[in-house]
Each structure stands twice: as C-alpha cells, then as structure tokens.
Motif scaffolding. Structure first.
Motif, PDB file in Angstrom:
ATOM      1  N   TRP A  62       0.574  -1.314   0.045  1.00 14.70           N
ATOM      2  CA  TRP A  62       0.069  -0.101   0.045  1.00 14.70           C
ATOM      3  C   TRP A  62       0.907   1.418   0.531  1.00 14.70           C
ATOM      4  O   TRP A  62       0.645   2.195  -0.203  1.00 14.70           O
ATOM      5  N   TYR A  70      -6.953   1.884  -4.597  1.00 14.42           N
ATOM      6  CA  TYR A  70      -8.110   1.973  -3.196  1.00 14.42           C
ATOM      7  C   TYR A  70      -9.752   1.795  -4.501  1.00 14.42           C
ATOM      8  O   TYR A  70     -10.618   1.716  -4.126  1.00 14.42           O
ATOM      9  N   LEU A 113     -10.213   1.667   4.086  1.00 13.44           N
ATOM     10  CA  LEU A 113      -9.582   2.663   3.139  1.00 13.44           C
ATOM     11  C   LEU A 113      -9.228   3.831   3.818  1.00 13.44           C
ATOM     12  O   LEU A 113      -7.924   4.600   3.224  1.00 13.44           O
ATOM     13  N   ARG A 116      -5.495   2.851   5.191  1.00 14.40           N
ATOM     14  CA  ARG A 116      -5.032   2.836   4.529  1.00 14.40           C
ATOM     15  C   ARG A 116      -4.208   4.409   3.869  1.00 14.40           C
ATOM     16  O   ARG A 116      -2.762   4.364   3.699  1.00 14.40           O
TER      17      ARG A 116
END
Length: 197
Positions: A62, A70, A113, A116
């Motif tokens: 990531w 994403y 989300l 991350r």
C-alpha cells in the motif's frame, strides 16, 4: 505456498479487528441471538476476506499503491456486499435488514480506505525533524510494525520524461509519477497538439 508469503498479514489482522468492532456494535444494537450473531459474523467475515483475497487486495504494497489500489478495494467491497446480502438474506438470519448490511459494508469500506490512506500519509510525512513528522513516524511504525524506517527515494536517480498528451490521462500519469517516491521517472513537460492545454 508463495502466495501465502506475499500476503500482508498485518493488514488482514487490522481489517479483521475493524470488521469485528463494527459487527459487534451491530450485534449488540440489534440484540441478535447467539446463533444468529455467530452465523452473521462468520458469513460476513468469510465473504469479505474471500472476495478481497480474490481481488488481490492483500497482495499489494500500500505504500506504493495509487488510485488503482483504492479502486480495487472499493470494487472488492461492493462485490462482497452483494454476495453477502444474497447469502445472509437466503439464510434468513433474524433481524438482519438490508439497510444494516449496507451500513456495515459502507462503514467497513470507509475505515479500510481511511486506514490505508493514513498509512500512506504517515509514510510520506514521517521524519525526525518536526513534531508532525515524529507523530507520522510513530503511526507508520505502529501500522507497519517496521522499527527501522528508511525511504528508498533517497538513492533513486530519476529520469526526466516528457508526457505525450496533456489531457486527463496525461495529468493523472504525471501525478502518479510525482507522488510515487520509488518511481524511476520524473515528469518534465507535456507535449500536446492543443494550444489550450
């Protein structure tokens, strides 16, 4: 066996913890029976993790991912929501409403989300020089488990490139190259036939 090694196990554990907290809140709020609560919890966890594995969400690094990472997570979660809704409704678990399934899936996606994005931001801004940098460094170490922080961009020599086309795709490519610290290329200019761009 090699695919198991490439999995980001720490990220799977974080996602399991997040989903457990979100699902427990729902189970307590709705006062589901023990049987229905366990059934609902196991079904949603297995489907969500299975679909994310199928879409390759846990194989990505990531730190270097971009918009496509994403979007992959978002598409995987939409697919898992649809499968989860069909399975849970067909199992006829008491008190499980479509609205709750949608809220649980949406909240899980937003938190995944956000987690991350925080990781990427912490990696980008981590340093020893400022208070904000030290906070980001602490967060990076907590999220990654990596005690020895060192960026690779310090020793990468970047090749300057011209991007043909100054439209949306060209601009997106330039942004991705500039925001990726491990990229070997640095956009220098745009070449386009249109004078307006």
């Amino acid at each position: 066996m090699g695919f198991v090694k490439r999995l980001r196990w720490q990220l799977i554990i974080y996602d399991l913890l997040v989903w457990t907290l979100i699902d427990l809140h729902y189970i307590i709020y709705e006062q589901l029976s023990s049987y229905d609560a366990i059934h609902h919890f196991l079904v949603t966890i297995l489907i969500t993790l299975g679909v994310r594995l199928l879409f390759g969400v846990y194989y990505q690094v990531w730190r270097y991912g971009g918009v496509q990472s994403y979007l992959r997570l978002l598409v995987a979660d939409v697919a898992s929501f649809i499968i989860n809704t069909v399975v849970v409704m067909s199992l006829d678990i008491n008190k499980v409403a479509f609205e709750w399934l949608l809220a649980l899936a949406g909240l899980n996606t937003i938190v995944a989300l956000g987690m991350r994005m925080c990781y990427r931001y912490a990696y980008k801004c981590a340093s020893e020089e400022t208070l904000r940098g030290r906070v980001m460094l602490f967060l990076f170490r907590v999220f990654s488990g990596n005690k020895n922080f060192k960026r690779r961009e310090d020793n990468i020599k970047k090749t300057k490139v011209g991007i043909i086309g100054a439209g949306k795709i060209g601009v997106n490519l330039a942004e991705e190259l500039m925001n990726n610290p491990t990229s070997s290329y640095q956009p220098a200019c745009f070449l386009d036939l249109s004078q307006e761009k």
